[in-house]
Every structure is written in C-alpha cells, then in structure tokens.
Design an enzyme around this catalytic site. Structure first.
Site, PDB file in Angstrom:
ATOM      1  N   GLY A 134      36.972   2.887 -24.192  1.00  0.00           N
ATOM      2  CA  GLY A 134      35.654   3.476 -24.064  1.00  0.00           C
ATOM      3  C   GLY A 134      34.759   3.025 -25.198  1.00  0.00           C
ATOM      4  O   GLY A 134      35.078   2.084 -25.927  1.00  0.00           O
TER       5      GLY A 134
ATOM      6  N   CYS B  68      34.218  16.029 -34.261  1.00  0.00           N
ATOM      7  CA  CYS B  68      35.577  16.158 -34.817  1.00  0.00           C
ATOM      8  C   CYS B  68      36.164  14.842 -35.311  1.00  0.00           C
ATOM      9  O   CYS B  68      36.411  14.679 -36.498  1.00  0.00           O
ATOM     10  CB  CYS B  68      36.503  16.786 -33.774  1.00  0.00           C
ATOM     11  SG  CYS B  68      36.156  18.530 -33.457  1.00  0.00           S
TER      12      CYS B  68
ATOM     13  N   ASP C  89      26.639  36.442 -38.475  1.00  0.00           N
ATOM     14  CA  ASP C  89      26.052  35.216 -39.007  1.00  0.00           C
ATOM     15  C   ASP C  89      24.809  35.594 -39.811  1.00  0.00           C
ATOM     16  O   ASP C  89      24.101  36.541 -39.445  1.00  0.00           O
ATOM     17  CB  ASP C  89      25.661  34.269 -37.864  1.00  0.00           C
ATOM     18  CG  ASP C  89      25.483  32.829 -38.323  1.00  0.00           C
ATOM     19  OD1 ASP C  89      24.532  32.569 -39.087  1.00  0.00           O
ATOM     20  OD2 ASP C  89      26.282  31.971 -37.922  1.00  0.00           O
TER      21      ASP C  89
END
Length: 467
Positions: free
Chosen positions: A255, A262, A30
């Site tokens: 819910g 995502c 990274d």
C-alpha cells in the site's frame, strides 16, 4: 466500579464508552470545557464506527457521564485512567508535559488505595516518573500506578476494545493488578488473555508490537518493488509468505505506506527510546526512512504516468490515511498532493469523510463529493485508500479524459480493469493495458473546468528532483 477517565480524546472517549459497556461507572473528564459541553449535548467530536451509539446507550443507562473538572472526577474514583496527549518532537521523543500536569492535577484528590492507570502510549520508565510526581505532590504512597496500553485501530476501535487479542497490565503492585483484572473480567471470561507484568515491560510491549507490525508493512512494500522489477505478482508472493503460520497473512498487503496516529509516531518513539538508552534499533530506523522514501516513489510514479499520457489533470480518491476515518495525520495524500501541485498538475480530490479541511491545507485542489465527479476530465485517477474497492469501472472510464487508473491499494484484478478500457497500474504487479479509445459524450466526461491536456509545463524539474 467507579472510574475516572482523564482525557476525552480519541483513546479516552472510546475507552470510556467501552468500559461503560462492560458495566463500569465512568466519568470522562477533560479540561477542554467546549469539548465536554459538546459531549453532553450528545455530539461526538470524532468519527469512529459505532462510537456514537455506544456513547448514547451508556449515557442513557447512567453508566457514562462527562465533566470539565478532572480533579473532582478523580476524587470519586477507585481507578483513574490517564489518556491525554503526548505530542512528539522531530527527534521522536515525546513531550510528556500534559501527562505530568494531569498527574499533578489529580494527585491530592485521589482516594486512598486508588489506582492511576496510564493509557497514553509513553516511553519506558514513564510510569516510574509519574509515581514520583504524584507521591511528591500527595506526600505519601497510598496509591498505585499501572500501565495499560491501548491497541485500538482507527475505524475499528470499538470492536478492537471489545474483542482484543490481549489485555496488558503493567504494575509493581499486586492489588493494582487484581483491580484491573476485575475491570477486564468480562473480556477474560470470553477467553481474552490478560498479561500482568512490570510497568516497563508493558510500556515496551506497545512500542515493540506496533513497530513489528509496521515492519511487516514496510517489508511487503519492498517486496512489491522487487516483484514489479522482475515481473512477479506480489499478491501471490504475499499469500505464499502469509500461509506460513509463523508469519501470518496480516499486514502483508502492499500500500501507500503506514500512516495515522500510531505507527509513524510509535516507530519514531521506539527508535528514540533506543537512542536514549544506548540500545539502537537500526531496523526500525531504516523502516522509518524507507516509509518516507516509498511515499516519494509513489508520487514519482503518478507523475511518470501523467507525463506518459501527456496530461495534467489528476483525481485523487481517498485522502485519509485509511478507509473508515477522517484522519489525515501522516496520510499518503500529504506527500502526493504537494508533489502534484509543485509539478503544475490540476488536482481534484474526493474522500467520503474528509471535508473542507483539505482546502485549509491545499487551497489549490478541487474537492468533490463523488469519485466520478472528481474523475470527470481527469487524465489519471489515483486510489489511495480502501474506500474505493467497488467503483463502477466503466462509468469511471467514461467520465475520464484519459484512461489511467493507479491503484495504490491493489483493490482490483488487473485484467478485469483493463477489460473496461483502463490502463491499470498497481503495486508489485504488471501493468494491465488493453485500452482502445472509446468515444465519450460531453455528459459522460463532465466539465473539464478549463483543464488543458497539453501536458505538464515545460519548466518542471527533472523527475527525481520533483519530490
């Protein structure tokens, strides 16, 4: 096999550790030198069940290492995974700058016949574009590009990788497919299906799969609203639906709407792809709007209960978008807390994983480590994620100033809650209320922090305008 993972974020780090567990030799690289230094010290920058032990075990075994030089890591690899961020704009389109830069950075250092694998979720035809970028910089086509979308859920990502429903490989090069199948051979031997297809098919599989799952969530939330209106029980209705093998029970639990990194991003991205290629996805477009509307309606429901009892103190239990993670991205709490604060409510919060960072977003709230401390002197307690399915309800009732428990996860049986002296409000089920005031000691109730039960301030906007 020698593998380089470019990107040490959530997907990159988890995937690298899991591939090492499968026996591969991985360098996770990274450009963020501070993050790499942290990983080399054995510090895991994200919360994910089992990941810290997995990383430690494979580092000790010599299968996993870390580097701040992606080009150097790529020069030694037979396969290079790209798992870098793809920020999303307001219109749903992704910013692929980081991904394209990573492709350029590794282009000249790639070994001949290496495979570049896109792990990031990307729009259709992105693999084609990356192949052009690398070829232009490299000057030849002695490499392959493949798509290998991830299907990891926060909180269960390690298990999802090691026991997936399928592995999807998208490439136009047969030898690249064979190389990736070799990497995933331990999973295939366990019976996991490995689907080799085109890059564009693979890119769309990821978006379409997540959009379909999000549709199930949106659908059952709409059904819950109907059940509430007609006096039905959504739990029974959902079970009756899910027992149909063509539908299945997964994702059919009402819910506070879908959140996290995502589903919101992928549904917006899928809709954006449809608009870009003149193939609109109206069902998904409506789903996105419906999810936002559902969150707003939940906030109105809490305010309505607060007004009903004449109180102004609310305890919110669960701030992250779901249990087992500290992720606040697209969490229902980010809709509810501002609505409560705008209405003049005193707000207490508790979450087992979300720490002081909540004060950076909402400095007006009072954070507590324990749910009963947060509930102390509260008129209304709201459950937002699944971490609170084993509360001592009698203890909760005795701590509260009021008696209303709003459960947006349907974690409890209504009548069982009512028997503990609580008014129980959930989704798609009749409200249960057999309450009688019970004397409570000062020690039971805790400190009220000066909170008045005189009711919400009179200058509030009408209910439908408060969100």
């Amino acid at each position: 096999m020698n593998i380089a993972m470019i990107g040490a974020g959530y997907v990159g780090l988890t995937t690298a550790a899991c591939l090492a567990e499968l026996g591969q030799s991985i360098v996770c690289a990274d450009v963020d030198a501070a993050k790499i230094a942290q990983l080399k010290r054995g510090e895991i920058p994200i919360h994910e069940a089992g990941l810290d032990a997995l990383v430690a075990r494979n580092v000790a075994a010599g299968r996993l290492s870390f580097s701040a030089d992606p080009a150097q890591a790529s020069s030694r690899a037979e396969v290079v995974f790209l798992a870098v961020g793809t920020p999303q704009g307001a219109d749903g389109h992704l910013n692929l700058t980081h991904l394209e830069r990573a492709a350029r950075d590794i282009a000249t250092s790639l070994r001949p016949k290496s495979v570049v694998v896109v792990k990031s979720t990307v729009p259709a035809t992105t693999n084609r574009r990356l192949r052009e970028i690398i070829a232009e910089k490299r000057g030849n086509l002695d490499f392959a590009v493949a798509s290998n979308p991830e299907f990891l859920r926060e909180g269960t990502a390690v298990r999802d990788f090691m026991h997936p429903d399928r592995v999807v490989i998208g490439t136009d090069d047969s030898w690249a497919c064979a190389t990736l199948k070799q990497i995933y051979a331990p999973l295939e031997r366990q019976g996991v299906p490995v689907l080799c297809t085109t890059p564009t098919n693979a890119e769309l599989i990821k978006y379409a799969a997540n959009s379909f799952l999000a549709l199930k969530i949106g659908f059952i939330n709409d059904v819950a609203n109907l059940c509430q209106a007609v006096g039905a029980d959504v739990s029974t209705v959902a079970r009756g639906i899910g027992l149909d093998s063509r539908i299945g029970e997964a994702f059919l639990k009402p819910g506070p709407g879908f959140g996290g990194s995502c589903f919101p991003k992928d549904t917006r991205g899928f809709a954006a792809i449809g608009r870009e290629f003149n193939a609109p996805q109206p069902i998904v477009e409506a789903l996105i709007e419906g999810n936002a509307r559902h969150r707003q309606n939940m906030a109105r429901k809490v305010l309505k209960e607060l007004q009903r009892c004449g109180g102004r103190c609310v305890a919110v239990l669960g701030l992250s978008f779901k249990a087992g993670t500290a992720d606040l991205r697209e969490a229902a709490s980010l809709t509810l807390l501002p609505a409560l604060l705008r209405a003049g409510a005193n707000v207490r919060v508790s979450d087992p994983l979300v720490g002081p960072e909540i004060l950076e977003l909402f400095p007006q709230v009072d954070p507590y480590d324990w749910p009963y401390a947060a509930a102390s002197a509260a008129d209304v307690v709201v459950i937002l994620n699944e971490d609170y399915g084993d509360l001592d309800l009698l203890r909760l009732r005795r701590a509260m100033a009021g008696n209303t428990l709003i459960d947006f996860r349907n974690l409890y049986e209504p009548q069982a809650v009512a028997e503990q002296g609580l008014r129980y409000v959930s989704l798609g089920r009749p409200t249960a209320d057999r309450t009688q005031e019970q004397p409570r000691s000062v020690s039971d109730r805790g400190s009220a922090n000066g909170v008045s039960r005189a009711g919400l301030i009179a200058t509030h906007q009408p209910e439908e305008q408060q969100i």
